[in-house]
Design a protein around this motif. Structure first.
Motif, mmCIF file in Angstrom:
data_model
loop_
_atom_site.group_PDB
_atom_site.id
_atom_site.type_symbol
_atom_site.label_atom_id
_atom_site.label_comp_id
_atom_site.label_asym_id
_atom_site.label_seq_id
_atom_site.Cartn_x
_atom_site.Cartn_y
_atom_site.Cartn_z
ATOM 1 N N TYR A 170 0.838 -1.201 0.000
ATOM 2 C CA TYR A 170 0.000 0.000 0.000
ATOM 3 C C TYR A 170 0.876 1.255 0.000
ATOM 4 C CZ TYR A 170 -4.371 -2.533 0.998
ATOM 5 O OH TYR A 170 -5.481 -3.343 0.924
ATOM 6 N N ALA A 171 1.943 1.234 0.813
ATOM 7 C CA ALA A 171 2.839 2.392 0.886
ATOM 8 C C ALA A 171 3.551 2.609 -0.447
ATOM 9 C CB ALA A 171 3.850 2.196 2.011
ATOM 10 N N VAL A 172 3.994 1.522 -1.062
ATOM 11 C CA VAL A 172 4.677 1.631 -2.356
ATOM 12 C C VAL A 172 3.731 2.184 -3.418
ATOM 13 C CG1 VAL A 172 5.553 0.221 -4.274
ATOM 14 C CG2 VAL A 172 6.466 -0.091 -1.961
ATOM 15 N N GLU A 173 2.513 1.695 -3.454
ATOM 16 C CA GLU A 173 1.544 2.186 -4.441
ATOM 17 C C GLU A 173 1.227 3.661 -4.222
ATOM 18 O OE1 GLU A 173 -1.728 -0.526 -4.167
ATOM 19 O OE2 GLU A 173 -0.649 -2.151 -5.184
ATOM 20 N N GLU A 174 1.218 4.078 -2.971
ATOM 21 C CA GLU A 174 0.999 5.496 -2.656
ATOM 22 C C GLU A 174 2.126 6.349 -3.228
ATOM 23 O OE1 GLU A 174 1.013 8.105 1.421
ATOM 24 O OE2 GLU A 174 -0.037 6.169 1.481
ATOM 25 N N ALA A 175 3.360 5.862 -3.101
ATOM 26 C CA ALA A 175 4.515 6.591 -3.629
ATOM 27 C C ALA A 175 4.504 6.614 -5.156
ATOM 28 C CB ALA A 175 5.812 5.958 -3.119
ATOM 29 N N LEU A 176 4.202 5.491 -5.770
ATOM 30 C CA LEU A 176 4.198 5.414 -7.233
ATOM 31 C C LEU A 176 3.115 6.311 -7.830
ATOM 32 C CD1 LEU A 176 4.725 1.577 -7.808
ATOM 33 C CD2 LEU A 176 6.435 3.405 -7.841
ATOM 34 N N ALA A 177 2.021 6.496 -7.105
ATOM 35 C CA ALA A 177 0.907 7.299 -7.615
ATOM 36 C C ALA A 177 1.253 8.779 -7.745
ATOM 37 C CB ALA A 177 -0.325 7.129 -6.717
ATOM 38 N N VAL A 178 2.310 9.229 -7.061
ATOM 39 C CA VAL A 178 2.740 10.631 -7.191
ATOM 40 C C VAL A 178 4.038 10.721 -8.002
ATOM 41 C CG1 VAL A 178 1.554 11.417 -5.111
ATOM 42 C CG2 VAL A 178 3.914 10.580 -4.939
ATOM 43 N N ASP A 179 4.280 9.673 -8.796
ATOM 44 C CA ASP A 179 5.390 9.644 -9.763
ATOM 45 C C ASP A 179 6.772 9.555 -9.129
ATOM 46 O OD1 ASP A 179 3.577 9.793 -11.904
ATOM 47 O OD2 ASP A 179 3.523 11.971 -11.814
ATOM 48 N N ILE A 180 6.859 8.995 -7.934
ATOM 49 C CA ILE A 180 8.175 8.694 -7.367
ATOM 50 C C ILE A 180 8.764 7.525 -8.148
ATOM 51 C CG2 ILE A 180 9.307 7.680 -5.333
ATOM 52 C CD1 ILE A 180 7.528 9.479 -3.613
ATOM 53 N N GLU A 181 10.018 7.663 -8.557
ATOM 54 C CA GLU A 181 10.633 6.692 -9.468
ATOM 55 C C GLU A 181 11.710 5.831 -8.817
ATOM 56 O OE1 GLU A 181 12.024 9.137 -12.644
ATOM 57 O OE2 GLU A 181 10.032 9.352 -13.554
ATOM 58 N N THR A 182 12.152 6.208 -7.630
ATOM 59 C CA THR A 182 13.149 5.411 -6.909
ATOM 60 C C THR A 182 12.618 5.080 -5.528
ATOM 61 O OG1 THR A 182 14.980 6.493 -8.072
ATOM 62 C CG2 THR A 182 15.519 5.332 -6.042
ATOM 63 N N LEU A 183 12.586 3.808 -5.209
ATOM 64 C CA LEU A 183 12.102 3.337 -3.917
ATOM 65 C C LEU A 183 13.294 2.814 -3.120
ATOM 66 C CD1 LEU A 183 9.024 1.290 -5.188
ATOM 67 C CD2 LEU A 183 8.983 3.598 -4.241
ATOM 68 N N ILE A 184 13.502 3.376 -1.944
ATOM 69 C CA ILE A 184 14.612 2.977 -1.080
ATOM 70 C C ILE A 184 14.015 2.324 0.166
ATOM 71 C CG2 ILE A 184 16.655 3.745 0.176
ATOM 72 C CD1 ILE A 184 16.635 6.256 -1.656
ATOM 73 N N PHE A 185 14.292 1.042 0.341
ATOM 74 C CA PHE A 185 13.785 0.310 1.499
ATOM 75 C C PHE A 185 14.912 0.189 2.519
ATOM 76 C CE2 PHE A 185 11.423 -1.022 -2.204
ATOM 77 C CZ PHE A 185 10.114 -1.146 -1.771
ATOM 78 N N VAL A 186 14.747 0.811 3.666
ATOM 79 C CA VAL A 186 15.731 0.714 4.740
ATOM 80 C C VAL A 186 15.115 -0.143 5.830
ATOM 81 C CG1 VAL A 186 17.175 1.961 6.382
ATOM 82 C CG2 VAL A 186 16.603 3.008 4.180
ATOM 83 N N THR A 187 15.691 -1.302 6.043
ATOM 84 C CA THR A 187 15.071 -2.232 6.971
ATOM 85 C C THR A 187 16.105 -3.200 7.523
ATOM 86 O OG1 THR A 187 13.240 -3.810 7.223
ATOM 87 C CG2 THR A 187 14.465 -3.901 5.153
ATOM 88 N N SER A 188 15.699 -4.037 8.431
ATOM 89 C CA SER A 188 16.589 -5.035 9.018
ATOM 90 C C SER A 188 17.022 -6.044 7.954
ATOM 91 C CB SER A 188 15.874 -5.757 10.157
ATOM 92 O OG SER A 188 16.567 -6.929 10.523
ATOM 93 N N ALA A 189 18.267 -6.497 8.041
ATOM 94 C CA ALA A 189 18.776 -7.489 7.087
ATOM 95 C C ALA A 189 18.003 -8.803 7.183
ATOM 96 C CB ALA A 189 20.263 -7.731 7.353
ATOM 97 N N SER A 190 17.371 -9.044 8.321
ATOM 98 C CA SER A 190 16.620 -10.289 8.495
ATOM 99 C C SER A 190 15.274 -10.273 7.772
ATOM 100 C CB SER A 190 16.392 -10.555 9.986
ATOM 101 O OG SER A 190 15.577 -9.534 10.558
ATOM 102 N N LYS A 191 14.862 -9.078 7.306
ATOM 103 C CA LYS A 191 13.555 -8.971 6.652
ATOM 104 C C LYS A 191 13.671 -9.143 5.140
ATOM 105 C CE LYS A 191 11.512 -6.013 10.227
ATOM 106 N NZ LYS A 191 10.778 -4.752 10.514
ATOM 107 N N HIS A 192 14.375 -10.211 4.732
ATOM 108 C CA HIS A 192 14.561 -10.449 3.297
ATOM 109 C C HIS A 192 13.255 -10.770 2.595
ATOM 110 C CE1 HIS A 192 14.136 -14.768 4.146
ATOM 111 N NE2 HIS A 192 14.912 -14.543 5.184
#
Length: 264
Positions: free
Chosen positions: A16-38
């Motif tokens: 849902y968060a990614v789709e929200e970002a894409l809907a305003v024409d964001i072209e680069t998605l940076i996921f910062v998260t724990s290495a265990s959340k592969h």
């Protein structure tokens, strides 16, 4: 299982968060998260073999669910290492953002249903002011100590410059009842501030502290959320978000009503 992959009916929070970002024409998605959340990385894998099978079966409904990102969208996954606060997480993206750019921060815990994309109002505010813009909503008195609370000056069309921001104040010391929620648009200037921000007593670098510094230097604006937000970091918010979405589906709505009628 990462909480970001907990589903609201049949779609995970992070999507849902990614789709929200894409809907305003964001072209680069940076996921910062724990290495265990592969598993988050796996969720956004193109999965060509699965897509081919759905195409052969003529299952466009299923194909739409796995065909999330177009080839033009750049995705970067950064392991944070230790969970040292939101400010520390944001700082991990510094090398990927140009000095003259602004960028959005979305926390997937906050599930938002709104008539208009909540990021759009933040982006418009940031473009007109060139400054940090925060999404805020009024929070109940018992929840004030769980939020960063802002003190707005004068609201105009849902926007206001703020005089102060206080991280998790006691209810009686809060400057207002407007709490910052998980949507921000920030200038790249904040990276320098974050790199010089002292960690708190828990050893975490707080984004609120860096925003407070920018507030004194140049100003920060708040934008009222127009829509309904569910804090899915808590059981109550997660359950209510699922019920909210279920009641929008004709078949599920009927089943939910039947269940509650029988339960009562």
């Amino acid at each position: 299982m990462p909480k970001e992959l907990m589903p609201i009916i049949d779609k995970p929070l992070i999507q849902y968060a990614v789709e929200e970002a894409l809907a305003v024409d964001i072209e680069t998605l940076i996921f910062v998260t724990s290495a265990s959340k592969h598993a988050i990385f796996d969720h956004f894998d193109p999965m060509p073999s699965l897509k081919l099978r759905f195409e052969q079966q003529g299952r466009q409904d299923l194909l739409d669910k796995v065909d999330i990102l177009s080839p033009e969208i750049k995705t970067v996954f950064i392991p944070q290492g230790e969970p040292l606060g939101l400010g520390h997480a944001v700082l991990q993206a510094q090398s990927l953002i140009a000095q003259d750019e602004m960028f959005a921060v979305l926390l997937a815990d906050d599930f938002i249903e709104a008539p208009n994309n909540p990021l759009m109002a933040l982006l418009e505010c940031a473009q007109s002011t060139g400054q940090t813009c925060l999404s805020v909503e009024q929070v109940s008195p018992e929840r004030i100590s769980s939020y960063g609370i802002v003190s707005p000056k004068h609201w105009h069309r849902g926007q206001a410059e703020i005089e102060a921001i206080v991280e998790k104040p006691r209810r009686e010391e809060a400057p207002s009842d407007f709490g910052v929620i998980g949507r921000y648009v920030l200038p790249a200037r904040i990276f320098d501030v974050l790199s010089h921000t002292q960690a708190d007593a828990k050893g975490e670098i707080q984004l609120t502290d860096a925003i407070k510094t920018l507030l004194h230097r140049e100003g920060v604006h708040a934008v009222k959320l127009s829509g309904q937000r569910f804090d899915c970091g808590h059981h109550e918010g997660f359950v209510m978000a699922n019920l909210h979405v279920a009641m929008k589906d004709p078949q599920l709505r009927q089943k939910v009503r039947e269940y509650f009628s029988a339960a009562v």
